[in-house]
Design an enzyme around this catalytic site. Structure first.
Site, PDB file in Angstrom:
ATOM      1  N   CYS A  60      23.211  56.711  76.605  1.00 40.79           N
ATOM      2  CA  CYS A  60      22.991  57.224  75.244  1.00 40.79           C
ATOM      3  C   CYS A  60      22.878  58.750  75.187  1.00 40.79           C
ATOM      4  CB  CYS A  60      21.762  56.580  74.619  1.00 40.79           C
ATOM      5  SG  CYS A  60      20.249  56.977  75.479  1.00 40.79           S
ATOM      6  N   HIS A 114      20.331  70.331  57.759  1.00 37.07           N
ATOM      7  CA  HIS A 114      20.661  69.617  56.529  1.00 37.07           C
ATOM      8  C   HIS A 114      21.915  70.172  55.888  1.00 37.07           C
ATOM      9  CE1 HIS A 114      16.498  67.756  55.718  1.00 37.07           C
ATOM     10  NE2 HIS A 114      17.221  67.092  56.579  1.00 37.07           N
TER      11      HIS A 114
END
Ligand code: PEP
Ligand code: MG
Length: 572
Positions: free
Chosen positions: A500, A187
């Site tokens: 991906c 974060h």
């Protein structure tokens, strides 16, 4: 003082020069026991309420920061208000501990618990919880000591940080962050990205090397820091800063230009994501959609299992953020190193080869059906694209598909509004599936090539083991030949394939993929700009000829040859 360069991991790009400020978490004085349980419990409730209000003010006071940061803070606030966490603290209060001691006790247990978990995303939750525990203790004790005043051009040095702790500092002066721990998905790294400051993490014994007031260069490009740099090094760093600013400034035309190679071959670009924050770039870059939405990420950021309504909310938010762009939802890819402690714990001896992905979903059908139901509800009136991870045998796909059909019919019988269409695909990431591509049932609508797992199985080389990280190369001719064969098989079976894995987002490695014939790439947000830049300059015909010739011989790595090719054609 002699200049010293320390190497770590680049967590956010950019370069800066500044003065070290050491972030020291507060040490708390504790009154261990409390006689009045009711009073302690009330103190805790008040402190939590005040803390959440203060976090809300913090969010409100960050108008300069983009949406991404708000999203992170919203999830941080969600953890702050998490009932499981608060209940654990209350339990210790009921046993006679003071509120402060109860917070500390839960903090210690959480620390012990998370240190045994290999997963980086979960480890990062520890940073959030540590940050929140300190914050809560401040509210309990009334010691609201603000973060230290920063000098102009401050570089924050810490063992690890939570996003709130970072935002406690005056961001006008914050020019970089260096951590002893930290991972790319942290974060704090996401917030730093929004603030546009470089971050270098995972520098061993950082706090014994750097002192308050040291002059530093933080290089988020190569993941190094330099302590007490020479005048010349500072000059070079400043030139680099100017250069980076220039190369980063893509103009509007670039953003919206059709994505095609120099010789006009169109390439489809889509986004990999796991949090709504990841989806902001869809419009900016005019992308095809979300090629891979990792549904396990929101599960990993919680402390309790999201029930069906909570899941519907999560997926609806993804649809809202994605606007009308199509989203491919990968069903839960947990197990192995992605453990969700509140669901179950596995004790696989060999986690990468263990109980993971679709295997877990098919063995725990209640969870699987619930997820499918939530996805169908969230996709009412919209197209629904589902992707199954770690499929090793066609029968697994068929079983998964049966559960999908069952949920679809169930919704129909109940008269619920259905998605406008349904497409199902498989992740091609286990070698056994390569041998089954030709035999895939007709209702497999697409394939997503997961080069991360495929590569680790191909070379029997654990993708999380740092000792192996440089040993084998995705640009080796054996692996590239394998990919070439996969491309040919998909083409023969006429099934669309999208790459991906991380390889697709690395411009040099993506040249190889395009030269092998792949035309659809799904990549993380931070990779899109540089990737598109490469594609617009790529003479694909030449790249194909280069690759054809290179694959005739054996090479453990075509990296330097490809670099020379890219240089010759002024691509990178
Ligand atoms: C992969 O394996 O390449 C992939 C995209 O899935 P994940 O990295 O989530 O395992
Ligand atoms: Mg995978």
């Amino acid at each position: 003082m002699l200049a010293q360069t320390l190497a770590g991991t680049a967590l956010n790009a950019g370069v800066s020069v500044g003065i070290a400020v050491i972030h020291r978490p507060h040490v708390w004085r504790e009154t261990t026991l409390a006689l009045d349980v009711k009073a302690e419990s009330e103190r805790l409730k008040t402190a939590i309420r005040e803390m959440i209000e203060a976090i809300d003010r913090l969010v409100g006071a960050t108008p300069l920061i983009e949406k991404a940061t708000h999203e992170v803070l919203a999830s941080y606030r969600m953890i702050a208000a998490d009932r499981g966490w608060i209940r654990k603290i209350q339990t210790y209060i009921q046993k006679g501990l003071s509120a402060e001691a109860a917070v500390q006790r839960v903090r210690r247990h959480t620390r012990e618990h998370y240190t045994h978990i290999g997963d980086n995303i979960l480890k990062e939750r520890l940073a959030d919880l540590e940050d929140l525990a300190s914050r809560l203790l401040r509210h309990l004790t009334g010691e609201h000591g603000n973060a230290e005043e920063l000098p102009e051009s401050a570089i924050l040095i810490a063992h690890n940080l939570g996003p709130g702790e970072l935002l406690d500092y005056d961001r006008r002066f914050l020019k970089g962050v260096v951590l002893e721990e930290g991972v790319h998905s942290a974060h704090v790294a996401i917030v730093a990205r929004a603030l546009d400051i470089p971050v270098v993490g995972r520098i061993p014994f950082l706090l014994t090397h750097v002192n308050k007031g040291d002059k530093l260069i933080v290089n988020g490009e190569d993941g190094t820091i330099t302590i007490a740099p020479s005048v010349q090094a500072i000059q070079e760093a400043r030139e680099k800063i100017v250069h980076i600013k220039k190369t980063q400034s893509f103009d509007k035309d670039f953003y919206h230009a059709p994505c095609k190679t120099l010789d006009s071959v169109p390439v489809s670009l889509s986004l990999n994501g796991g949090l709504p924050v990841d989806l902001n770039l869809l419009e900016t870059f005019n992308l095809e959609g979300v090629g891979l939405y990792r549904t396990e990420i929101p599960f990993m950021m919680r402390t309790t299992f999201p029930n069906i309504n909570a899941q519907i909310e999560i997926y609806q938010e993804v649809f809202d953020q994605a606007n009308s762009y199509p989203v491919t939802f990968r069903t839960l890819d947990i197990g192995g190193d992605k453990i969700i402690p509140y669901m179950w714990r596995t004790s696989d001896e060999n986690p990468a080869l263990g109980w993971r992905g679709i295997r877990v979903s098919l063995d725990r059908v209640n969870f699987f059906s619930q997820q499918l139901r939530a996805l169908m509800r969230a996709a009412q009136g919209k197209p629904l694209r589902l992707l199954f991870p770690m499929v090793s045998d066609i029968s697994e796909y068929q079983k998964a598909r049966q559960y999908v059909e069952h949920e679809w019919n169930h919704a129909k019988e109940k008269g619920a509004l259905l998605p406008t269409s349904l497409s199902c695909g498989i992740m091609l990431e286990v070698p056994s599936m390569v041998e089954q591509v030709e035999a895939l049932p007709k209702d497999v609508d697409f394939i997503s090539l997961g080069t991360n797992d495929l590569f680790q199985f191909f070379y029997a080389s654990d993708r999380t083991n740092p000792l192996l990280s440089d040993r084998y190369d995705v640009l080796s001719t054996p692996f590239l030949r394998y990919l070439e064969r996969i491309h040919a098989l998909c083409k023969k079976r006429k099934i669309p394939v999208n790459v991906c894995g991380e390889m697709a987002g690395n411009p040099l490695e993506a040249i190889a993929l395009l030269a092998l014939g792949f035309r659809s790439l799904s990549v993380s947000g931070s990779a899109v700009g540089h990737l598109k830049k490469m594609i617009l300059k790529l003479p694909l015909k030449e790249a194909e000829a280069f690759m054809k010739k290179a694959l005739e011989t054996y090479s453990p790595s075509l990296r330097s040859d490809l670099q020379a090719f890219a240089k010759k054609h002024h691509i990178l």
